[in-house]
Design an enzyme around this catalytic site. Structure first.
Site, PDB file in Angstrom:
ATOM      1  N   THR A 198      54.394   6.788  24.271  1.00 25.10           N
ATOM      2  CA  THR A 198      53.052   6.564  24.806  1.00 25.10           C
ATOM      3  C   THR A 198      52.084   7.646  24.356  1.00 25.10           C
ATOM      4  OG1 THR A 198      54.136   5.552  26.716  1.00 25.10           O
ATOM      5  CG2 THR A 198      51.793   6.030  26.937  1.00 25.10           C
ATOM      6  N   TYR A 223      66.907   9.150  25.316  1.00 23.29           N
ATOM      7  CA  TYR A 223      65.901   8.084  25.423  1.00 23.29           C
ATOM      8  C   TYR A 223      66.353   6.910  24.573  1.00 23.29           C
ATOM      9  CZ  TYR A 223      61.166   5.983  25.010  1.00 23.29           C
ATOM     10  OH  TYR A 223      60.080   5.143  25.015  1.00 23.29           O
ATOM     11  N   LYS A 261      66.722   8.131  29.764  1.00 22.65           N
ATOM     12  CA  LYS A 261      65.640   7.172  29.985  1.00 22.65           C
ATOM     13  C   LYS A 261      66.090   5.869  29.345  1.00 22.65           C
ATOM     14  CE  LYS A 261      60.809   6.151  28.811  1.00 22.65           C
ATOM     15  NZ  LYS A 261      59.598   6.605  28.082  1.00 22.65           N
ATOM     16  N   ILE A 293      60.104   6.869  34.065  1.00 23.69           N
ATOM     17  CA  ILE A 293      59.152   7.503  33.153  1.00 23.69           C
ATOM     18  C   ILE A 293      58.177   6.399  32.783  1.00 23.69           C
ATOM     19  CG2 ILE A 293      58.802   8.701  30.962  1.00 23.69           C
ATOM     20  CD1 ILE A 293      61.537   9.957  31.293  1.00 23.69           C
TER      21      ILE A 293
END
Length: 290
Positions: free
Chosen positions: A44, A132, A160, A202
């Protein structure tokens, strides 16, 4: 170790450069609205468009502005193991509380390659590390069996999980939930994942609705399942709107419409299309955001 509503922070740009003043304001906005942690320089945050100096500067500014109020989990992943180690060492030196390590993208390693990549980083840098897994962006899915092997390392404290699969998330928690935290990487299944044992999210949506995302997680921890379920369902439309085009294009557009930052993106990301913009604006108006 890391729990609650952690924002996957957008990186504001102005005239081609990182907008440092706006970045500091955005950090304060998050903390003032209940966000439990901040993760700069992830998907992001357009990390793949930042050069090394910009990447480190964004992390440094966030750490400075947070000033110990909430944990900072700095994005330091790379498809180069050596580079990921270098970025992680620098983030530790700057004072990050942890690092977020995306699976290597483009080169599509095997499960053994993934294991050796993350193991090498964990051996080289003594800092809490969050794996992640986002196969939709990287081209490879890190399987629960691989995560379970990595969970044996003391520096690897969480993952994540952003496959969007409750089945895979459940398998993760069954295999290694007693060793590492599983954190939702998808806003639209935060509540179901927490019901399975995830410690939080998250979040992309938290960029524009930090209080509501934080309240959902808090309600769950307080045992108010009815309120958590209500918030989960109420956030579905905005969660879906954040992915009508490639993240972070919709969320940065939304943040700009709210006056939080400029709409400026870096190529190869392009501005939101007209039809998508109309849809986004309609959804935001339904939430009273604009």
């Amino acid at each position: 170790m890391f729990k609650g509503s952690i924002v996957a922070l957008v990186t504001p740009f102005r005239d081609g450069a990182v907008d440092e003043e706006t970045l500091r304001r955005m950090v304060d906005y998050q903390i003032e609205n209940g966000t439990d942690g901040i993760s700069p320089c992830g998907t992001t945050g357009e990390a793949s468009t930042l050069d090394y100096d910009e990447h480190m500067r964004v992390i440094e500014i966030v750490i400075q502005q947070v000033n110990g109020r909430v944990p900072v989990i700095a994005g330091t992943g790379s498809n180069s193991t050596t580079e990921a180690i270098e970025l992680s060492r620098k983030a530790k030196k700057l004072g990050a509380d942890g690092v977020l390590l995306v699976s290597p993208y483009y080169n599509k390693p095997s499960q053994e390659g993934l294991y050796r990549h993350f193991r090498a980083i964990a051996d080289a840098v003594d800092i809490p590390q969050v794996l992640y897994n986002v196969p939709g962006r990287t081209g490879v899915n890190m399987l629960p069996q691989t995560v379970a092997r990595l969970a044996e390392h003391d520096s690897i404290v969480a993952i994540k999980e952003a496959t969007g699969s409750l089945q895979q998330a459940s398998e993760l928690m069954e295999m290694c939930g007693d060793k590492i935290d599983v954190i939702s990487g998808d806003d639209f299944i935060t509540f179901p994942m927490m019901a399975c044992g995830a410690t939080g999210v998250i979040s992309v949506v938290a960029n524009i609705m930090p209080r509501e995302v934080a309240r959902l997680v808090d309600a769950f921890y307080e045992g108010d399942m009815d309120e958590a379920r209500r918030l989960h369902l109420s956030l579905l439309n905005i969660s879906n709107a954040m992915f009508i085009e490639t993240n972070p294009v919709p969320v940065k557009t939304a943040a700009a419409l709210m006056g939080l930052c400029a709409e400026e993106l870096r190529l190869p990301l392009a501005p939101l299309g007209d039809a998508s913009r109309a849809t986004l604006c309609a959804v935001m108006k339904s939430y009273g955001l604009i």
